[in-house]
Design a protein around this motif. Structure first.
Motif, PDB file in Angstrom:
ATOM      1  N   PRO A 842     -86.591  19.235  41.861  1.00 15.67           N
ATOM      2  CA  PRO A 842     -86.552  19.437  43.327  1.00 15.67           C
ATOM      3  C   PRO A 842     -87.105  18.230  44.070  1.00 15.67           C
ATOM      4  N   THR A 843     -86.719  18.088  45.309  1.00 15.17           N
ATOM      5  CA  THR A 843     -87.201  17.014  46.161  1.00 15.17           C
ATOM      6  C   THR A 843     -88.498  17.448  46.833  1.00 15.17           C
ATOM      7  N   ARG A 845     -91.344  17.033  49.709  1.00 12.20           N
ATOM      8  CA  ARG A 845     -91.474  16.518  51.076  1.00 12.20           C
ATOM      9  C   ARG A 845     -92.872  16.859  51.605  1.00 12.20           C
ATOM     10  N   THR A 847     -95.757  17.243  54.601  1.00 12.13           N
ATOM     11  CA  THR A 847     -95.905  17.597  56.019  1.00 12.13           C
ATOM     12  C   THR A 847     -97.368  17.364  56.416  1.00 12.13           C
ATOM     13  N   GLU A 937     -93.886  20.297  50.282  1.00 10.53           N
ATOM     14  CA  GLU A 937     -92.823  21.287  50.238  1.00 10.53           C
ATOM     15  C   GLU A 937     -91.759  20.837  49.226  1.00 10.53           C
ATOM     16  N   GLU A 938     -91.252  21.772  48.387  1.00  8.52           N
ATOM     17  CA  GLU A 938     -90.199  21.504  47.398  1.00  8.52           C
ATOM     18  C   GLU A 938     -88.855  21.943  47.968  1.00  8.52           C
ATOM     19  N   ILE A 939     -87.872  21.018  47.945  1.00 11.76           N
ATOM     20  CA  ILE A 939     -86.535  21.287  48.449  1.00 11.76           C
ATOM     21  C   ILE A 939     -85.576  21.294  47.258  1.00 11.76           C
ATOM     22  N   LYS A 940     -84.831  22.356  47.042  1.00 11.40           N
ATOM     23  CA  LYS A 940     -83.904  22.478  45.919  1.00 11.40           C
ATOM     24  C   LYS A 940     -82.708  21.575  46.131  1.00 11.40           C
ATOM     25  N   ARG A 941     -82.313  20.885  45.056  1.00 10.92           N
ATOM     26  CA  ARG A 941     -81.190  19.950  45.121  1.00 10.92           C
ATOM     27  C   ARG A 941     -79.937  20.599  44.525  1.00 10.92           C
TER      28      ARG A 941
END
Length: 943
Positions: A842-843, A845, A847, A937-941
C-alpha cells in the motif's frame, strides 16, 4: 494258404505273388581317405560278391512307379467272388477309360520326373567333375609352387655355402702368418701324412665327390677384411653337437662327408633351434691355415646339417599321431604369405574403385559416411588426421567436412537438409486445366459488441449469439451458407475482444474477403483499427458493413469520415472500397451485402484443384472428453476424405470422421469447406497448416522433425535470455526480482484460441512489483495433475468454459486449492487484477497534525524523563507518530507514549496549551527541541 488248400488251381490273380530272390553276400571294410590340410576320414566300403553261375545282365531301366489306385481313380466297389473256372482258363478284368487315362497320366508324369531327375543328376555330375578338375589344377599349381620354392631354397643354400667357403679361405690366408708354431697346436690335430686317408665317399651333396682338394681362385676383396669383427653366432659348439675337426698346416685334406638324404621328421620329435645354431656356428668357424711354404689348404667339409624343423601347418589328430610324408603348403597359406609380402598391393591394384553419389545430411557420423562411400573407416580418419583433426569412428562431423572428405576420395556429393522432410507437403503448383471454381471465404471482423455475430445469424437464420456467454463472441467459428443466388459462401466469425488478436490475425490469413462491421452509433474503435491493419497485412479486399443503422442515434457519415483516418475510402466518397448500410436486427440490406460479396468473389476468380491431396489450416482445436482431440480445419486445396493420413504441426493422425458445421457427418470435404476432424493423436495448435501424406512413416518423420524444431526454439529462447549477460546484469536482475511478487496460475480452457488469448492477456497484466505467472495452460477439463501442480506451487486453478473432474474436485478440497470457473473473459481478467492488486504494497501518506516546543525536562521515578511542552501549532494526539528535531535536524522518529494535561491523561491537546509528553524507547530530550506530530495513512493500490 491257397496253394496248400487248392494245389490244382491254376487261376491267375490280379495281385502277383511276391518275387523270391537270393541276396548277394556283402563284405564290409574300412578305407582311410586323405584330404588337403592333413585331414583324413575313415569310410565303410561294402563289397558285393558275385554268385557263381549268375550272369551279369545288361542294366534294365527302372520301371516308372505305378500310382496307387486310390490316387489315380476311385476304388471300385467290392464285387462278388468270381465263379470257379475249369483248369486252364484265365480271368482278366478289363480296365475302364478313366483308369486308362489315369495310368497314362501317371506314366507321363513318371517319365517327366525321371527325365528331370536324369538331367539333375547329369548337371550334378558335371558340376562335380568341374569341381574335381579345379581342385586338381589348384593342387598341381600348389605342387609346382612348392617345387619352385624348394628349388629356390636349395639354390640359396648352395650360394650361401659357397660364400661361406670363400670367406673362410680368405680368412685363413689372412690369418696364416699369425698362426702358432706346430708345437703349440692343440692335441686334437690332424693326422700325420704317413697315415692313410680315409676312403672318399661316392656322393658329395648329391653329386660325385672330388678326388682331391679343390683349387681356390681368390676373388677381388669386396671390403677390408683385416679387422673383421667376431661373428655373433661363432660361440663354442655344444657338447652333444658334432664337432668339426681342426686342421693342421701339415694335415692333408679331410675326406668329404656325404650329405645324408633329408628324412621326414617324426611326429614325436620336437624342433630344436639351438642345435641348428650350434651346427652353423661350428661350420662357420674359420679354419687354420697351412704352414708356410705350402699351397692353399682345401676347405674343411661341412658336417651334415641335421634339422628337426617341421613345416608349419594345422595341428590335427591325424598329423600328431600319423607318420606321413612331409606335407606341402596349402594354396590358402601360400596366398596369405604372398599378401603379407606384398602388403596387399596387388589386391588393391586389381580392385576397381567405384565412384558413388553420396547423400550427405547436415550432420553425419564417420562410420555412416564410410558406409555410404563403401570405403574403410580408417581411410576417412586418415584424411581427417591429415587435416589436423583427431576423430573416432563414432564421432559426428558437419556436412562441409563430410563433403570435403567425399570429394577427396573421388565421389560426388548430394547435400540434403533436415528440413527436406517437409518438401512437397505444401504449395505444390497445379495446372490451369485442373482448377475449378470454389466458394469464397469471408471473415467477419470488427470491434466487440458491434453486431458481427448477430449479422451472421441474420444471414444464416440462426441464433448463435444467444448461446454466447455475456452476449459476446469468445470463440472463432466457421460456417458455410448458401446465398439466395444459389452460390455458397464460407463465413469465419472472429471475436472482437482485445485479447483475441491472434484469432483475428488467423482469420485474416486464411480468408479471401474481409467484412469490416462498424456500429453506426459507436464509430471506429481500437479493435476496428486493428482489424483494418490485419486485412492490409493479409492483402485481402475489404467490404465495410455499417451496422445498427436502425437506431435513432445512428450516424453512418461519421463512420465514413473516421475511416478516412485509416486510408479507407468508401465508394460513397469516391473510393474503391465497397460499403453497405445494414441492420442485423431488421435484416435491412442483407441481400445487398451478399451481392457485394458475390461481386468481389467474381472479381477475384477463386479456383482450386479438388482432385489432389488436401491442404488446409487449423481454425480452432479442442480436446473433447468423449471424442478426443478435435480440430476445426478449413480445407483450402484438394479434397479431404475419411481415412486420409494428415499432419498438422507436431501432431498427426488418421481421419476417423468429418463433421460439417451443421453437425452432420460427411465423407469428404471439398475446397473452402470448414469441417471438424477427428482422429489426431494430440491437440494441434490453432493456425497450424494441415496436409495429407501418403504413409504413416512420412507422417512420423515430419512430426518428429517439427517436434525437434520446437524444442530447439524453446532451448534457444532460454539460452538467449541468459546469453550475453554480464555478472552485474545477472545480479541486478536478481536484486530486482527478489522484491517482485508473482501470482501463479494454472489456466485450462475449452479451445486452443481462448487459452492462447487468456495467457497473452495475463502476461500483459502487472508491473515492476507484481506479475502473473502462468505455470501451465492447456485445453480440456481440469484434472488431478493440474490440482497437484497448483498445490505444489501455491497457485490458483482457472477454468474457462470447462469444469473439473470429480477426482480433481475432491483432490482440490483435500489440498485446499482454489478453483475458479469463468465463461466471460472480462470477469476473469478483473478477478485476476484484483487478486494481484492485493499483493501490491500500500501507499503510505503522512498527514501533519501539529508542532510543540519542549520547555523543561522532568525526571520521574519509575517513568523516566517527561518533556514539558507547549503546543505552538495544530493539535497533538495521543498515539500519533512524532519526530524530534534539534537544530533543524531530525534526531528521532517514533511514537508518542504518553500525553498528559496536568495530572490527567489527555486524548489531544490544542494549540496554546501546555502538556507533558514521553516517547517510546527514547529518553534523550533537551529543552528547546521541536516535536512534530503527524498521522500515517495507508492507501490501497490497484493495477
Amino acid at each position: 494258404m491257397t496253394d496248400s488248400k487248392t494245389p490244382g488251381d491254376k487261376t491267375l490273380s490280379v495281385n502277383p505273388p511276391k518275387t523270391l530272390s537270393l541276396k548277394r553276400p556283402v563284405e564290409q571294410s574300412t578305407v582311410r581317405q586323405s584330404f588337403s590340410h592333413g585331414r583324413t576320414k575313415q569310410v565303410v566300403v561294402e563289397v558285393k560278391r558275385r554268385v557263381p553261375g549268375h550272369e551279369v545282365k545288361e542294366p534294365v531301366p527302372p520301371r516308372p512307379p505305378q500310382p496307387a489306385p486310390a490316387q489315380s481313380a476311385p476304388r471300385p466297389a467290392p464285387q462278388a467272388p468270381a465263379p470257379q473256372r475249369p483248369a486252364g482258363s484265365m480271368l482278366l478284368r478289363t480296365l475302364s477309360d478313366e483308369e486308362k487315362d489315369a495310368r497314362q497320366r501317371a506314366l507321363a508324369e513318371a517319365r517327366s520326373s525321371e527325365a528331370e531327375a536324369r538331367r539333375a543328376a547329369e548337371e550334378e555330375a558335371r558340376q562335380r567333375a568341374q569341381a574335381a578338375e579345379r581342385e586338381r589344377q589348384e593342387r598341381e599349381a600348389a605342387q609346382a609352387r612348392q617345387r619352385q620354392e624348394e628349388e629356390r631354397r636349395r639354390h640359396e643354400d648352395e650360394q650361401k655355402r659357397r660364400a661361406e667357403t670363400v670367406v673362410r679361405q680368405r680368412d685363413e690366408q689372412v690369418a696364416r702368418p699369425a698362426s702358432p708354431p706346430p708345437a703349440q697346436q692343440p692335441r686334437e690335430s690332424a693326422p700325420s701324412p704317413d697315415q692313410a686317408p680315409a676312403p672318399q665317399p661316392t656322393q658329395y651333396f648329391g653329386r660325385p665327390a672330388p678326388s682331391g682338394p679343390r683349387e681356390f681362385t681368390p676373388r677381388p676383396p669386396m671390403r677390408d677384411t683385416g679387422a673383421r669383427p667376431p661373428r655373433l653366432d661363432s660361440r663354442p659348439p655344444r657338447s652333444d653337437a658334432p664337432r668339426a675337426p681342426r686342421m693342421d698346416a701339415s694335415a692333408p685334406a679331410e675326406p668329404a662327408v656325404a650329405r645324408p638324404v633329408r628324412q621326414a621328421p617324426s611326429a614325436n620329435t620336437t624342433r630344436n633351434r639351438s642345435d641348428d645354431v650350434d651346427v652353423k656356428a661350428a661350420f662357420r668357424r674359420p679354419g687354420l691355415g697351412a704352414g708356410p711354404g705350402r699351397g692353399p689348404a682345401p676347405a674343411a667339409p661341412k658336417t651334415p646339417k641335421v634339422s628337426n624343423e617341421r613345416p608349419r601347418g594345422r595341428l590335427t589328430l591325424s598329423t600328431a599321431t600319423g607318420s606321413e610324408d612331409e606335407r606341402t603348403r596349402s594354396v590358402a597359406s601360400f596366398r596369405r604369405r604372398v599378401q603379407r609380402m606384398t602388403g596387399h598391393r596387388a589386391s588393391d591394384a586389381q580392385k576397381e574403385r567405384v565412384m558413388r553419389e553420396v547423400i550427405i545430411p547436415e550432420t553425419i557420423t564417420i562410420q555412416e559416411l564410410a558406409n555410404r562411400m563403401t570405403e574403410r573407416g580408417v581411410d576417412v580418419i586418415r584424411l581427417l588426421m591429415k587435416q589436423g583433426a583427431m576423430h573416432k569412428i563414432t564421432d559426428v562431423i558437419d556436412a562441409d567436412t563430410a563433403q570435403l572428405i567425399a570429394e577427396e576420395m573421388g565421389h560426388t556429393v548430394k547435400r540434403v537438409a533436415e528440413s527436406d522432410v517437409e518438401e512437397g507437403l505444401f504449395d505444390t503448383p497445379d495446372t490451369d486445366e485442373a482448377l475449378e471454381a470454389r466458394p469464397a471465404v469471408v471473415t467477419i471482423m470488427g470491434h466487440v459488441d458491434h453486431g458481427k455475430t448477430s449479422l451472421l445469424d441474420a444471414i444464416r437464420k440462426t441464433k448463435v449469439v444467444t448461446g454466447e456467454a455475456g452476449g459476446i463472441t469468445q470463440h472463432i467459428g466457421a460456417y458455410q451458407v448458401t446465398t439466395p443466388l444459389g452460390s455458397q459462401v464460407t463465413f469465419i466469425d472472429t471475436p472482437g475482444h482485445a485479447a483475441f488478436t491472434a484469432m483475428r490475425a488467423r482469420g485474416a490469413k486464411v480468408t479471401d474477403i474481409v467484412v469490416l462491421v462498424v456500429a453506426a452509433d459507436d464509430g471506429v474503435m481500437p479493435q476496428t483499427a486493428e482489424a483494418i491493419h490485419h486485412a492490409k497485412a493479409a492483402g485481402v479486399p475489404l467490404i465495410v458493413a455499417i451496422n445498427k443503422v436502425d437506431k435513432a442515434d445512428a450516424n453512418p457519415d461519421r463512420v465514413r469520415a473516421e475511416l478516412l483516418q485509416y486510408e479507407i475510402q468508401v465508394e460513397t466518397l469516391g473510393g474503391e472500397t465497397l460499403e453497405v448500410e445494414v441492420s442485423a436486427k431488421t435484416g435491412h440490406n442483407l441481400d445487398k451485402l451478399l451481392e457485394a460479396i458475390a461481386l468481389q468473389a467474381e472479381v477475384l476468380d477463386l479456383k482450386a484443384n479438388p482432385d489432389r491431396a488436401a491442404e488446409g489450416t487449423v481454425i480452432e482445436a479442442k480436446l473433447d472428453r468423449g471424442r478426443g482431440p478435435v480440430a476445426t480445419v478449413l480445407v483450402q486445396r484438394g479434397t479431404l476424405r475419411t481415412g486420409d493420413i494428415i499432419v498438422a504441426g507436431a501432431e498427426w493422425g488418421r481421419v476417423r470422421a468429418l463433421i460439417a458445421d451443421t453437425g452432420a457427418q460427411v465423407k469428404e470435404a471439398p475446397p473452402s469447406m470448414p469441417v471438424e476432424v477427428l482422429g489426431f493423436n494430440g491437440t494441434p495448435e490453432a493456425g497450424d497448416r494441415v496436409a495429407v501424406v501418403e504413409s504413416e512413416a512420412r507422417a512420423r518423420e515430419v512430426t518428429e522433425y517439427r517436434e525437434r524444431q520446437r524444442r530447439d526454439r524453446l532451448a534457444a529462447r532460454g539460452a538467449a535470455s541468459g546469453a550475453g549477460r554480464s555478472l552485474a546484469d545477472m545480479m541486478r536482475d536478481l536484486k530486482e526480482g527478489a522484491g517482485r511478487k508473482e501470482f501463479p496460475l494454472v489456466v485450462k480452457g475449452d479451445v486452443q484460441g481462448s487459452v492462447e488469448a487468456i495467457v497473452g492477456a495475463l502476461e500483459k497484466v502487472g508491473n515492476d512489483e507484481v506479475r502473473a505467472r502462468v505455470l501451465s495452460s492447456g485445453v480440456g477439463a481440469i484434472t488431478e495433475s493440474d490440482v497437484t501442480l497448483a498445490q505444489a506451487s501455491g497457485a490458483v486453478v482457472v477454468g474457462f468454459n470447462v469444469r473439473a473432474h470429480k477426482e480433481a474436485r475432491e483432490a482440490a478440497e483435500r489440498a485446499g486449492v482454489e478453483i475458479r470457473y469463468y465463461n466471460i473473459i472480462y470477469n476473469l481478467m478483473d478477478d485476476v487484477k484484483d487478486a494481484m492488486s492485493g499483493l501490491l504494497a500500500p501507499t503510505l501518506r503522512e498527514t501533519m497534525l501539529g508542532n510543540a516546543t519542549i520547555l523543561e525536562i522532568f525526571n520521574v521515578s519509575k517513568v523516566g524523563k517527561i518533556a514539558g511542552c507547549r503546543v505552538t501549532d495544530g493539535t497533538i494526539e495521543r498515539g500519533a507518530n512524532v519526530r524530534l528535531i534539534r537544530d533543524n535536524v531530525v534526531v528521532h522518529e517514533g511514537k508518542l507514549a504518553q500525553l498528559k494535561r496536568f495530572k490527567d491523561d489527555a486524548k489531544e491537546v490544542v494549540a496554546g496549551q501546555e502538556c507533558g509528553m514521553s516517547f517510546e524507547n527514547y529518553q534523550d530530550m533537551r529543552p528547546g527541541d521541536v516535536i512534530e506530530c503527524y498521522r500515517v495513512e495507508e492507501i490501497k493500490r490497484t493495477l
